[in-house]
Scaffold this motif. Structure first.
Motif, short mmCIF file in Angstrom:
data_model
loop_
_atom_site.label_atom_id
_atom_site.label_comp_id
_atom_site.label_asym_id
_atom_site.label_seq_id
_atom_site.Cartn_x
_atom_site.Cartn_y
_atom_site.Cartn_z
N MET A 124 46.70 44.73 37.76
CA MET A 124 46.31 45.55 36.61
C MET A 124 47.54 45.99 35.81
O MET A 124 47.53 45.92 34.57
N GLN A 125 48.59 46.43 36.49
CA GLN A 125 49.80 46.85 35.77
C GLN A 125 50.38 45.68 34.98
O GLN A 125 50.75 45.83 33.81
N THR A 126 50.48 44.54 35.64
CA THR A 126 51.10 43.40 34.98
C THR A 126 50.28 42.93 33.79
O THR A 126 50.83 42.67 32.70
N MET A 127 48.97 42.81 33.96
CA MET A 127 48.15 42.29 32.86
C MET A 127 48.10 43.27 31.69
O MET A 127 48.07 42.85 30.53
N ILE A 179 52.12 44.19 46.77
CA ILE A 179 51.38 43.71 45.60
C ILE A 179 49.90 43.96 45.86
O ILE A 179 49.37 43.62 46.92
N SER A 180 49.23 44.58 44.90
CA SER A 180 47.80 44.85 45.04
C SER A 180 47.08 44.46 43.76
O SER A 180 47.70 44.07 42.77
N GLY A 181 45.77 44.59 43.81
CA GLY A 181 45.00 44.32 42.60
C GLY A 181 45.07 45.48 41.63
O GLY A 181 45.35 45.30 40.45
N PHE A 182 44.85 46.70 42.16
CA PHE A 182 44.71 47.86 41.28
C PHE A 182 45.45 49.09 41.82
O PHE A 182 45.09 50.21 41.50
N SER A 198 42.40 51.57 45.22
CA SER A 198 42.63 51.01 46.55
C SER A 198 41.40 50.36 47.17
O SER A 198 41.52 49.53 48.06
N THR A 199 40.22 50.72 46.70
CA THR A 199 39.00 50.14 47.28
C THR A 199 38.49 48.95 46.47
O THR A 199 37.49 48.34 46.85
N MET A 200 39.18 48.61 45.38
CA MET A 200 38.72 47.52 44.52
C MET A 200 39.32 46.20 44.95
O MET A 200 40.51 46.11 45.28
#
Length: 396
Positions: A200-203, A123-126, A133-135
């Motif tokens: 990001m994908q989910t939102m 799970i990641s942010g973006f 990957s750097t966000m």
């Protein structure tokens, strides 16, 4: 028997998104081992407010039904112990910054040779690509970048975030779904694999018709406050003593609503004849409706409007939510004994999946099950004693 009994989950995640996914699996009977780095454990433990015993309500909200293994992940021995446990697990969940698990020797490619049935969830942010990957992956950022905040609020307030971590929580639910899908596939093939999702994908997925409106029609949605962006009257309306929500979802409902509000004459008014023109003239229509609604209290209108077949409800504060008759009927809370706090309430499960008990343990104190987890995974008494003595693990 609970649906996921026998499934072992190694949860390396922190804060809300990953822990929500693992908590959903734990509610269904999975043995979730929550790996917490020493010295402080999951960083959410340091996020207030705190209960009298010093436990964080932030942590409490997403960690019931789990066992806590407190381990020094900065040490070679600690990492080796976690890698050894991972070899015997069905699922691994992580939400580190992309690339971190590879450096820890806990990526899917590291673990699959020893454990080909492992379902590895990242799970990641973006995402893990060059752009994302750097966000920093925080809930607020995802609410802003997904378009969510651009449709939340009004021209007066400007963009607003939701009052809950909607990106984190919804991503946890999506991750849980992806894990279950992969486990179902594994039941047929015997082989696990990788799944991933991001805030990001989910939102963006959660934007539903607002996103599709742009994709299909090129229309950029705007802030509509509490009003439904496509249907009116549907939203929040002021009464004599507060607010109610009204969902007049079609022409027939509008006609019934106008009648119970004593606004029958508006049915012959060209400004309000169809949903399209009601949307165009909603400021005037809202004014007329709220003039009528001001004549009674919210409870009276809720009864009257619902009897007419139009959905209408209160706007409840949290104390009212948990004292509402629905709280008992839907089991919105559960009672469980905490090892240091005593009996406590936790949030209920969001879906019923059978009569088997779903709540068996409170959110753990840091390292509450460290020694038991190691013993369950083949570590000898001497190894466990040595790890404890050297501070590689901590027993809560």
């Amino acid at each position: 028997m609970r649906p996921l009994e026998g499934v072992v989950v190694l949860d390396l995640s922190r804060y809300i998104a990953g822990p929500t996914a693992s908590m959903m699996l734990a509610d269904q009977g999975a043995d979730v081992i929550k790996v917490e780095p020493l010295p402080g454990g999951d960083p959410s433990r340091q996020s207030g407010p705190f209960m009298d015993g010093g436990e964080s309500v932030y942590f409490m909200s997403a960690n019931r039904n789990k066992r806590s293994l407190a381990v020094d992940l900065r040490s070679a021995e600690g990492l080796s112990a976690v890698q050894r446990i991972a070899a015997g697990c069905d699922v691994l969940i992580e939400n580190f910054k992309p690339g971190t698990v590879s450096r820890m020797g806990l990526s899917y490619s590291d673990l699959a040779p020893r454990n080909p049935g492992l379902v590895h969830c990242s799970i990641s942010g973006f995402g893990s690509g060059a752009a994302g990957s750097t966000m920093a992956g925080f809930d607020q950022n995802a609410q802003g970048m997904s378009g969510f905040m651009s449709v939340t609020g009004t021209a007066e307030t400007g963009p607003l975030r939701a009052g809950i971590p909607v990106a984190d929580s919804s991503t946890g639910l999506v991750a849980g779904f992806a894990i279950l899908a992969k486990l179902f596939e594994k039941a047929h093939t015997g082989v696990g694999g990788q799944v991933s999702t991001s805030l990001m994908q989910t939102m963006t997925f959660m934007m539903t018709y607002q996103a599709q409106k742009y994709l299909s029609l090129g229309i950029v949605p705007t802030m509509e406050g509490n009003d439904h962006p496509l249907i009116f009257p549907q939203g929040t309306f002021r009464t004599r003593d507060g607010h109610v929500t009204i969902a007049s979802g079609n022409q027939q409902m509008w006609e019934k609503l106008a009648a119970v509000l004593g606004l029958d004459d508006l049915l012959r008014d060209a400004r309000f004849s169809t949903n399209e023109v009601r949307l165009d003239n909603r400021v005037q229509l809202r004014k007329l409706m709220e003039e009528q609604l001001a004549g009674k209290n919210s409870a009276d209108w809720i009864s009257i409007i619902n009897r007419a077949g139009i959905p209408c409800g209160p706007v409840l504060a949290m104390d009212c939510v948990f004292n509402h008759p629905l709280a008992r009927e839907l089991e919105l809370t559960g009672s469980v004994h905490h090892s240091t706090l005593g009996d406590m309430l936790v949030l209920g499960r969001p879906a019923d999946t059978g009569d088997a008990p779903w709540l068996h343990s409170a959110p753990p104190v840091l390292g509450e099950h460290s020694q038991a987890v190691l013993a369950d995974h083949g570590f000898s008494e001497a190894e466990i004693a040595e790890y404890t003595r050297r501070g590689i693990i901590a027993q809560g």
